[in-house]
Structure formats: structure tokens, C-alpha cells
Write a protein that holds these residues in place. Structure first.
Motif, PDB file in Angstrom:
ATOM      1  N   HIS A 173      50.626  89.334  16.457  1.00  0.00           N
ATOM      2  CA  HIS A 173      49.288  88.614  16.370  1.00  0.00           C
ATOM      3  C   HIS A 173      49.237  87.318  16.843  1.00  0.00           C
ATOM      4  O   HIS A 173      48.888  86.524  16.225  1.00  0.00           O
ATOM      5  CB  HIS A 173      49.271  89.180  14.867  1.00  0.00           C
ATOM      6  CG  HIS A 173      48.052  89.130  14.825  1.00  0.00           C
ATOM      7  ND1 HIS A 173      46.817  89.875  13.871  1.00  0.00           N
ATOM      8  CD2 HIS A 173      46.490  88.807  15.512  1.00  0.00           C
ATOM      9  CE1 HIS A 173      45.405  89.489  14.222  1.00  0.00           C
ATOM     10  NE2 HIS A 173      45.869  88.787  14.884  1.00  0.00           N
ATOM     11  N   HIS A 175      46.761  84.968  19.458  1.00  0.00           N
ATOM     12  CA  HIS A 175      44.822  85.127  20.032  1.00  0.00           C
ATOM     13  C   HIS A 175      44.950  83.765  21.609  1.00  0.00           C
ATOM     14  O   HIS A 175      46.299  83.078  21.511  1.00  0.00           O
ATOM     15  CB  HIS A 175      44.391  84.758  19.907  1.00  0.00           C
ATOM     16  CG  HIS A 175      43.537  85.706  18.723  1.00  0.00           C
ATOM     17  ND1 HIS A 175      43.150  86.385  19.197  1.00  0.00           N
ATOM     18  CD2 HIS A 175      44.043  85.487  17.673  1.00  0.00           C
ATOM     19  CE1 HIS A 175      42.894  87.982  18.326  1.00  0.00           C
ATOM     20  NE2 HIS A 175      43.332  87.980  16.873  1.00  0.00           N
ATOM     21  N   HIS A 205      40.960  89.274  20.916  1.00  0.00           N
ATOM     22  CA  HIS A 205      39.867  90.480  19.907  1.00  0.00           C
ATOM     23  C   HIS A 205      39.120  91.650  21.270  1.00  0.00           C
ATOM     24  O   HIS A 205      39.590  90.570  22.343  1.00  0.00           O
ATOM     25  CB  HIS A 205      38.241  89.101  19.387  1.00  0.00           C
ATOM     26  CG  HIS A 205      39.299  88.461  18.348  1.00  0.00           C
ATOM     27  ND1 HIS A 205      39.441  89.274  17.440  1.00  0.00           N
ATOM     28  CD2 HIS A 205      39.731  87.498  18.767  1.00  0.00           C
ATOM     29  CE1 HIS A 205      40.350  88.313  16.165  1.00  0.00           C
ATOM     30  NE2 HIS A 205      39.573  87.334  16.801  1.00  0.00           N
ATOM     31  N   GLU A 245      44.141  93.270  19.586  1.00  0.00           N
ATOM     32  CA  GLU A 245      43.362  93.036  17.972  1.00  0.00           C
ATOM     33  C   GLU A 245      42.138  93.609  18.302  1.00  0.00           C
ATOM     34  O   GLU A 245      40.748  93.091  18.710  1.00  0.00           O
ATOM     35  CB  GLU A 245      43.362  92.335  17.554  1.00  0.00           C
ATOM     36  CG  GLU A 245      42.586  92.328  15.816  1.00  0.00           C
ATOM     37  CD  GLU A 245      43.173  90.420  15.113  1.00  0.00           C
ATOM     38  OE1 GLU A 245      42.691  89.510  15.822  1.00  0.00           O
ATOM     39  OE2 GLU A 245      42.463  90.571  13.662  1.00  0.00           O
ATOM     40  N   ASP A 361      48.373  85.275  13.409  1.00  0.00           N
ATOM     41  CA  ASP A 361      47.538  85.663  14.073  1.00  0.00           C
ATOM     42  C   ASP A 361      46.940  84.115  14.373  1.00  0.00           C
ATOM     43  O   ASP A 361      45.727  84.083  14.117  1.00  0.00           O
ATOM     44  CB  ASP A 361      46.073  85.395  12.737  1.00  0.00           C
ATOM     45  CG  ASP A 361      44.988  86.197  13.296  1.00  0.00           C
ATOM     46  OD1 ASP A 361      44.445  86.134  14.404  1.00  0.00           O
ATOM     47  OD2 ASP A 361      44.260  86.308  12.321  1.00  0.00           O
ATOM     48  N   HIS A 363      45.783  80.919  16.515  1.00  0.00           N
ATOM     49  CA  HIS A 363      45.057  80.991  17.901  1.00  0.00           C
ATOM     50  C   HIS A 363      45.169  79.759  18.249  1.00  0.00           C
ATOM     51  O   HIS A 363      44.239  79.022  19.284  1.00  0.00           O
ATOM     52  CB  HIS A 363      43.586  80.373  17.151  1.00  0.00           C
ATOM     53  CG  HIS A 363      42.893  81.943  16.093  1.00  0.00           C
ATOM     54  ND1 HIS A 363      43.215  82.677  15.919  1.00  0.00           N
ATOM     55  CD2 HIS A 363      42.237  82.413  16.874  1.00  0.00           C
ATOM     56  CE1 HIS A 363      42.861  83.771  15.692  1.00  0.00           C
ATOM     57  NE2 HIS A 363      42.082  83.314  17.030  1.00  0.00           N
TER      58      HIS A 363
HETATM   59 ZN    ZN Z   1      43.789  88.003  15.208  1.00  0.00          ZN
END
Ligand code: ZN
Ligand code: ZN
Length: 508
Positions: A173, A175, A205, A245, A361, A363
Motif C-alpha cells: 500500500h 501512493h 487513489h 486503493e 500507506d 505518501h
Molecule cells: Zn492509502
């Protein structure tokens, strides 16, 4: 601490941080030193320190500029293990361990091991292992030290082998700049390579999250092609998974076309809207997403943001049953603001036979080490590497998703999930958590001189009663008697049981 190389022989962070709790109060530091004077003197002059709250023998408490309180204890190096165990806590674990050691004739204190009821030193307690050995136990990892069954499990050789960083093989996961990340896909892949990951999923996303520049179907297809090209570039050093996601919409539908999602290697579905839905609605949304047949995992399932937003209402029992039935994993999100699922949910998910994934997650490329934060609730929840999908090669997940897709409409469990040996905490822990209103412990009528009895040498009945009250509460007469001492009744009970001097502020 710089400049103190000759003085600091050992140093450790203790307290709730060492136990892996998501939130903590004071920061507890322990130093082992033959000469604590220079250590304390240097500590109070560190530039981060705003003011000194307390300074005494072997103990300094300061307040930092960011309002964080830090307590430093300095002990002789040979007492480091005893101090480390004591300051790590939890207080209830320490009580239970000390009570158990007393049964073997040993008093465990923060300055070592003594013959019960004497001042005769057996061992200074250089290592934590020595402290556990005094209670005839193997080493118990700090994350489990909450007195929720770990001592009994250790005594019976049933401690789980907790998942650790070296078990994790990939991150599923993260981005990129394609949505709201700050790195390119190549930069994220390189960061994963640097950590030694064997695979990495890029999961930007979807379009409903317009503030995050989420991808529509066409942009997702373009990204899949881009990631296939990057795979060519990096070769066999790492497996690049084209993922997404995708938002779970208000009615549980997915934000992208199922045919396009089906082209991805890995699909996380997450809720980013309607976070205040009631438990039934929220759970229904997630279950509908799981039943789509194209979803591999539910991202940050409760949507909590530590210190900012409470967890969404969820019917965990129904959610876990659906996850196990549909073969969809639940995420332990390692973003330090999330740590979601939390430790209790991890434990229940495992008992329900749900697969878990531990992700970051991320970024930005420098977020990739956040898997460490995901490990904490997992370890506190007794999670073993066999419970975590990304502790295995991606081929195992690929097999699992092929099976799942084949029978998505059959609505049967296709996870191929083999629950490992029964986890020790199971029912004991649930009973413990539900014990808030307390069992009504009928007492035997001589409560009139309870204070006197507590002040004298404790008999076994009273010892058991103190122990029961500490675990379960609900003994008003005992609590009232303990309140005749200065300080917290729990700390008094602890001191009585362990024959430690009673201090007004209790233990760690
Ligand atoms: Zn995410
Ligand atoms: Zn998300």
C-alpha cells in the motif's frame, strides 16, 4: 547521549513505548552507569529540555520544549535488567510476575532478586531473562506484558512467535505523484529495494477522492502500463505490482469499473467518506466491497487518526466473518497516525481466521520504514508471521486471489487460510476485557479489621484477594481499606504484594 561514552554503559527506552502502545504519556529512559552524576548533569542541559521537574538520587524528570515529559532513571549496570523489566511494565504484569516469583521464594524488585522476606541478594538481575527465570518463565516480549494471559501462556509454553520486521517480504500500500504521493513510482520502488523488499504494490487513489487527484479508469490503465515498463527497468530484483486503493462508496459499490480493477495485481478497498456512518451501514459497505470478488484487502479498516479522529463504528464480528468467508485480508496500516487495526482488533481478527497484511500507506519514499509501526499492534495482538500474508512470497497471494476469483459467486471461504495453533489470549483476554463491571466478590465478614490485616503479614487469602481485585476490580471494601494509605490504592496493593516500600506516586 553524546560526550558520555565512558559513562553510559547501557541505555533503553522503557514504559509504554517499549510495549508498543499507540499512545503514551511520559517517556521513560533507563541508563546503566557506574557513575550517574555526569549523566544526570548532561541530561538536564540538553537543548531540548525546557525545565527540570525533579532531580533526585538516580532519577531525573524533565519537561521538553514540546511539552513531552521525560523521566530518566540511572542504575548500576548490573541492575539494568531488573530496572528494564520494572520500568517497561505494565504495572499489572509486574505485579503478576512478582507474585508468581514469590511463590518460588524469590522477591523480584527493581534492584534485583532477593530471598523472599529477607534482604539477601540472590542476583542483581543483570538481564531481563534473569527476572523471568526467577518466576520460572521464558522471556516474554514487551508488547505482551499487559497481564492478559501472557504469564500463564509463557508458563505453559504457549507464547506465540510474534511477527517481526525480518518476516516482512513486501509492502502492499503506497501512493505516488499520480494521486497524492510525493514520489514517483520509480522512487517508491527504489525505496522498497533499499529496504530489501521482494515485492512492492503501487496503490494510488481512485477518482472519488478528487482532493487526492484520484485515478479514473483510463489513468489507472495508463499507470498499469507504466508500472509494467518499470518492472522491465528494474528486472528481477523486485516484483512490481500494479495496484490501486479504490474507494468504497456510500452504498458499498466500488469507485472503479470491476473489469478494470480485475486487471490489477492487487486491489485495496478503503472508506474515505461517510466516516460517521452507523456500525451497520459501515459494516455493510465493507462487506459489499469484499463480496465484489476483485478486492484483496480492506485498507485502514476503522479510519481512526490517533489524537484526531476516533475509529468509525464497526460490527467487528460480522466484518471478520465476512473477511474470512470471502478470503479478503484486513490491513494493519503502519502510518503512525493510524496504526489501524489496533491490537485488540488484530487479536480478534486472528481468532476469526482472518488474513492480515501489514502496510505503510506511504505518501513519500521516506515513509517506507513505517512498517515498524504496523508491527506494534500486530505484536501486541499476538500475531504470528503465518497470520500475515506479506510474510510470504507474492506467489502465495496470487494463488489465493485466483482461487477467490474463481469462486467469488459461490460465497465460500477461499482464503486457503490455516489458522495456526490456538492463541493463548483468546477467551481469557475477552473475559478480562468484559470484566469492567466486575465480578461481585462476596467477602467473608471480617472486613471490619481489613486495614489491620493488610498491615500485618499477608495471608494467602488476602494475597489472592488483592490479586483478584487488581485484575478484576469490584471489591469496594478492599479498595476502601487500601485508600487509607497515601497514594493510589492500586500502587498500595502492588507494594503490599511485592513487599516493596509504599511510595505516594506508585510504580511506573
Ligand atoms: Zn492509502
Ligand atoms: Zn486510504
Amino acid at each position: 547521549m553524546r560526550g558520555l561514552e565512558g559513562h553510559v554503559e547501557r541505555i533503553a527506552i522503557c514504559g509504554s513505548i517499549r510495549r508498543g502502545k499507540a499512545m503514551c504519556g511520559d517517556l521513560d529512559l533507563l541508563v546503566g552507569s557506574h557513575d550517574g552524576g555526569p549523566v544526570a548533569a548532561r541530561f538536564v542541559t540538553l537543548p531540548e529540555v525546557e525545565r527540570v521537574l525533579f532531580r533526585g538520587d538516580g532519577r531525573v524528570e524533565v519537561l521538553l520544549h514540546d511539552r513531552q515529559q521525560v523521566d530518566l532513571r540511572i542504575v548500576a549496570p548490573e541492575q539494568f535488567g531488573a530496572g528494564l523489566h520494572y520500568l517497561t511494565g505494565s504495572a499489572l504484569h509486574n505485579i503478576a510476575l512478582r507474585t508468581r516469583a514469590l511463590r518460588y521464594g524469590i522477591k523480584v524488585s527493581d534492584d534485583g532478586l532477593f530471598v523472599r522476606d529477607t534482604t539477601q541478594l540472590i542476583d542483581p538481575g543483570t538481564t531481563e531473562e534473569a527476572i523471568f527465570a526467577a518466576a520460572r518463565l521464558p522471556f516474554i516480549p514487551p508488547e505482551l506484558r499487559e497481564n492478559t494471559g501472557e504469564i500463564e501462556a509463557a508458563a505453559e509454553g504457549r507464547l506465540p512467535r510474534l511477527v517481526e520486521a525480518a518476516d516482512l517480504m513486501g509492502d502492499l500500500h503506497m501512493h505516488t505523484r499520480a494521486s497524492d504521493g510525493r514520489g514517483t513510482a520509480r522512487e517508491m520502488i527504489d525505496a522498497a529495494l533499499a529496504l530489501g523488499h521482494r515485492y512492492v504494490a503501487i496503490t494510488d487513489h481512485s477518482k472519488a477522492l478528487s482532493v487526492a487527484n484520484g485515478l479514473d479508469e483510463a489513468r489507472l490503465l495508463a499507470q498499469i502500463r507504466h508500472l509494467r515498463a518499470l518492472q522491465e527497468e528494474v528486472g528481477e530484483r523486485i516484483q512490481v505490482l500494479a495496484g490501486v486503493e479504490v474507494d468504497i462508496l456510500g452504498d458499498g459499490a466500488l469507485d472503479l469499473d470491476v473489469g478494470v480493477l480485475d486487471r490489477c495485481d492487487w486491489v485495496i478497498a478503503s472508506v474515505h467518506s461517510g466516516l460517521d456512518d452507523d456500525a451497520t451501514t459501515m459494516t455493510d459497505r465493507m462487506i459489499r466491497a469484499m463480496e465484489s470478488g476483485v478486492v484483496d484487502a480492506i485498507g485502514h479498516p476503522t479510519n481512526r487518526r490517533l489524537g484526531e479522529r476516533r475509529a468509525s463504528a464497526l460490527d467487528f464480528e460480522r466484518l471478520f466473518a465476512a473477511a474470512a468467508r470471502t478470503g479478503v485480508a484486513l490491513e494493519i496500516n503502519g502510518n503512525p497516525h493510524r496504526m489501524d487495526l489496533d491490537d485488540n482488533a488484530c487479536r480478534s481478527a486472528r481468532e476469526a481466521g482472518v488474513g492480515l497484511v501489514i502496510n505503510t500507506d506511504s505518501h513519500a519514499p521516506h515513509h517506507l520504514p513505517w512498517q515498524e509501526y504496523g508491527l506494534l499492534p500486530a505484536r501486541r495482538g499476538g500475531i504470528a508471521p503465518t497470520d500475515v500474508w506479506n510474510c510470504a512470497p507474492f506467489a502465495a497471494m496470487a494463488d489465493r486471489r485466483r482461487l477467490r476469483k474463481r469462486s467469488a459467486n459461490a460465497r465460500v471461504s477461499v482464503s486457503g487460510w490455516e489458522p495456526a495453533a490456538e492463541l493463548y489470549v483468546g477467551k481469557a483476554a475477552s473475559a478480562h476485557y468484559q470484566a469492567d463491571d466486575g465480578p461481585d466478590l462476596a467477602q467473608d465478614g471480617d472486613d471490619a479489621n481489613l486495614v489491620e490485616r493488610l498491615r500485618g503479614p499477608l495471608d494467602d487469602d488476602l494475597r489472592t484477594r488483592l490479586d483478584d481485585w487488581m485484575r478484576n476490580g469490584g471489591d469496594a471494601a478492599l479498595e476502601e481499606a487500601l485508600s487509607t494509605w497515601p497514594g493510589h490504592p492500586m500502587a498500595t496493593a502492588f507494594s503490599l504484594l511485592t513487599a516493596a516500600p509504599i511510595s505516594p506516586d506508585g510504580g511506573p
